[in-house]
Design an enzyme around this catalytic site. Structure first.
Site, PDB file in Angstrom:
ATOM      1  CE1 TYR A 167     -14.725  -1.663   4.271  1.00  0.00           C
ATOM      2  CE2 TYR A 167     -15.107  -3.138   2.417  1.00  0.00           C
ATOM      3  CZ  TYR A 167     -15.177  -2.876   3.766  1.00  0.00           C
ATOM      4  OH  TYR A 167     -15.699  -3.820   4.620  1.00  0.00           O
ATOM      5  CE  LYS A 171     -12.375  -3.777   6.094  1.00  0.00           C
ATOM      6  NZ  LYS A 171     -12.265  -3.694   7.568  1.00  0.00           N
TER       7      LYS A 171
HETATM    8  N1  LIG Z   1     -21.046  -6.658   7.001  1.00  0.00           N
HETATM    9  C1  LIG Z   1     -20.303  -7.250   6.074  1.00  0.00           C
HETATM   10  O1  LIG Z   1     -20.802  -8.058   5.239  1.00  0.00           O
HETATM   11  C2  LIG Z   1     -18.830  -6.981   5.991  1.00  0.00           C
HETATM   12  C3  LIG Z   1     -18.132  -7.484   4.874  1.00  0.00           C
HETATM   13  C4  LIG Z   1     -16.763  -7.297   4.808  1.00  0.00           C
HETATM   14  C5  LIG Z   1     -16.100  -6.643   5.835  1.00  0.00           C
HETATM   15  N2  LIG Z   1     -16.801  -6.146   6.908  1.00  0.00           N
HETATM   16  C6  LIG Z   1     -16.026  -5.470   7.963  1.00  0.00           C
HETATM   17  O2  LIG Z   1     -16.456  -5.955   9.219  1.00  0.00           O
HETATM   18  C7  LIG Z   1     -16.328  -4.910  10.205  1.00  0.00           C
HETATM   19  C8  LIG Z   1     -17.659  -4.705  10.917  1.00  0.00           C
HETATM   20  O3  LIG Z   1     -18.631  -4.245   9.961  1.00  0.00           O
HETATM   21  P1  LIG Z   1     -20.200  -4.196  10.255  1.00  0.00           P
HETATM   22  O4  LIG Z   1     -20.866  -4.721   9.035  1.00  0.00           O
HETATM   23  O5  LIG Z   1     -20.505  -4.780  11.587  1.00  0.00           O
HETATM   24  O6  LIG Z   1     -20.424  -2.598  10.256  1.00  0.00           O
HETATM   25  P2  LIG Z   1     -21.242  -1.626  11.230  1.00  0.00           P
HETATM   26  O7  LIG Z   1     -21.361  -0.341  10.529  1.00  0.00           O
HETATM   27  O8  LIG Z   1     -22.483  -2.311  11.697  1.00  0.00           O
HETATM   28  O9  LIG Z   1     -20.254  -1.475  12.485  1.00  0.00           O
HETATM   29  C9  LIG Z   1     -19.049  -0.753  12.413  1.00  0.00           C
HETATM   30  C10 LIG Z   1     -18.911   0.061  13.680  1.00  0.00           C
HETATM   31  O10 LIG Z   1     -17.645   0.761  13.645  1.00  0.00           O
HETATM   32  C11 LIG Z   1     -17.827   1.990  14.321  1.00  0.00           C
HETATM   33  N3  LIG Z   1     -16.800   2.969  13.948  1.00  0.00           N
HETATM   34  C12 LIG Z   1     -16.700   3.635  12.747  1.00  0.00           C
HETATM   35  N4  LIG Z   1     -15.662   4.482  12.789  1.00  0.00           N
HETATM   36  C13 LIG Z   1     -15.079   4.353  14.013  1.00  0.00           C
HETATM   37  C14 LIG Z   1     -13.956   4.968  14.634  1.00  0.00           C
HETATM   38  N5  LIG Z   1     -13.237   5.908  13.987  1.00  0.00           N
HETATM   39  N6  LIG Z   1     -13.640   4.606  15.904  1.00  0.00           N
HETATM   40  C15 LIG Z   1     -14.383   3.669  16.558  1.00  0.00           C
HETATM   41  N7  LIG Z   1     -15.462   3.071  16.017  1.00  0.00           N
HETATM   42  C16 LIG Z   1     -15.802   3.400  14.756  1.00  0.00           C
HETATM   43  C17 LIG Z   1     -19.221   2.447  13.893  1.00  0.00           C
HETATM   44  O11 LIG Z   1     -19.766   3.406  14.801  1.00  0.00           O
HETATM   45  C18 LIG Z   1     -19.994   1.130  13.843  1.00  0.00           C
HETATM   46  O12 LIG Z   1     -20.752   0.913  15.023  1.00  0.00           O
HETATM   47  C19 LIG Z   1     -15.834  -3.680   9.438  1.00  0.00           C
HETATM   48  O13 LIG Z   1     -14.431  -3.594   9.543  1.00  0.00           O
HETATM   49  C20 LIG Z   1     -16.238  -3.968   8.011  1.00  0.00           C
HETATM   50  O14 LIG Z   1     -15.433  -3.256   7.099  1.00  0.00           O
HETATM   51  C21 LIG Z   1     -18.144  -6.290   6.989  1.00  0.00           C
END
Ligand SMILES: NC(=O)c1ccc[n+]([C@@H]2O[C@H](COP(=O)([O-])OP(=O)(O)OC[C@H]3O[C@@H](n4cnc5c(N)ncnc54)[C@H](O)[C@@H]3O)[C@@H](O)[C@H]2O)c1
Length: 301
Positions: A167, A171
């Site tokens: 990951y 990123k």
């Molecule tokens: N939540 C955090 O604290 C955090 C921290 C750092 C980075 N992020 C990044 O922020 C973004 C959103 O994360 P989140 O926490 O809302 O996660 P989440 O799991 O709630 O949402 C991610 C969504 O992406 C969808 N998804 C996965 N694979 C897919 C694909 N191949 N095609 C289309 N959709 C797909 C999933 O179905 C899911 O609904 C991500 O890129 C994550 O890596 C989140």
């Protein structure tokens, strides 16, 4: 008057978490929104029969906004080309692309399976490439707009999470892709920036009660997905045409601007370094520069 009136935004991974919050606010601010989400489980397997993208669209429509649901898998190059075409066909243009789709499959580097590596790289890095590749071709053909590329990255890569080598690498690959786009697409009216968020979503709920640096709990408003939304919407506005090739960190009530990497200290020769001189100069100069050694670089054991 909305902050995004008349604009068209495509948000991947917008069926849940941060992407859903971004889609809802963008629609409330007047954008027509494509809510993309495959409905995958957190490790990327399967699809959700409850179709989270359709649920988000139903909520947006109930609130008087404009949105369509899309279930494209962002890892599929040809399907993402069709997704960009469908966005333009449906709403006439594409102003903002937010690459938010994501999965995690954690493990230490010395135990990581090839499939863990490949799937995470595929959704994050290749997925971001796929949509960006096709959107940028449309932007190039339709120059003259105020186009925005907003890519989701992570502190996991910036600080080096020990349990997320796949990951973290994906990123930081997106950071490089974004820097490249910032340079190659600026002439077509596109700004390219990254968001490194922190929010309580299903991706981070396992941290509840475990983090020493912040309170990961569903009741903590500072860590809500809603707190990641303002900088994303800000970057998406027509007015925000002056910030390009940057990373914003947001969440836990904070919005920060990262500095971009720059050379901290250098030693120079006019000829060819001999090992002894180069070692001595680096030892002395770089030690002094790193008064506070990077804790992530400390060997274990
Ligand atoms: N939540 C955090 O604290 C955090 C921290 C750092 C980075 N992020 C990044 O922020 C973004 C959103 O994360 P989140 O926490 O809302 O996660 P989440 O799991 O709630 O949402 C991610 C969504 O992406 C969808 N998804 C996965 N694979 C897919 C694909 N191949 N095609 C289309 N959709 C797909 C999933 O179905 C899911 O609904 C991500 O890129 C994550 O890596 C989140």
């Amino acid at each position: 008057m909305g902050k995004l009136d008349g604009r068209v935004a495509l948000i991947t991974g917008a069926g849940r978490g941060i992407g859903a919050a971004v889609a809802e606010t963008m629609a409330a601010e007047g954008a027509s929104v494509v809510v993309n989400d495959l409905g995958a489980s957190m490790d990327g397997s399967g699809t959700d029969p409850e179709s989270p993208a359709q649920q988000v669209v139903a909520g947006i429509e109930a609130a008087g906004g404009k949105a369509i649901a899309d279930g494209t898998d962002v890892t599929d190059f040809a399907a993402t080309e069709a997704l960009i075409a469908r966005t333009v066909e449906q709403f006439g243009r594409l102003d903002v692309l937010v690459n938010c789709a994501g999965i995690i499959r954690d493990g230490m580097i010395f135990k990581m399976e090839e499939s863990q590596w490949d799937s995470v790289i595929s959704v994050h890095l290749k997925g971001t490439f796929n949509t960006t590749r096709h959107a940028s071709a449309w932007w190039r053909q339709n120059r003259g707009g105020q186009f925005r590329l907003i890519n989701f990255v992570s502190g996991s890569g910036i600080y080096g999470s020990p349990v997320q080598p796949n990951y973290a690498a994906a990123k930081m690959g997106i950071v490089g892709l974004t820097y490249s786009c910032a340079n190659s697409l600026a002439g077509y009216g596109v700004t390219s920036n990254c968001i490194a968020p922190v929010a309580f979503t299903r991706m981070t709920e396992s941290l509840q009660g475990k983090s020493t640096v912040m309170d990961y709990s569903p009741d903590n408003p500072r860590i809500s997905a809603a707190n990641v939304v303002p900088p994303v919407v800000w970057l998406a506005t027509e007015e925000c045409d002056w910030i390009n090739g940057r990373i914003l960190q947001c969440g836990n009530g904070r919005i920060g601007l990262f500095s971009n990497p720059s050379v901290l200290r250098e030693v120079v020769t006019d000829g060819v370094w001999d090992l002894d001189t180069a070692f001595a100069e680096m030892d002395s100069s770089f030690r002094e520069a790193l008064l506070h050694p990077n804790p992530f670089a400390r060997p274990r054991g």
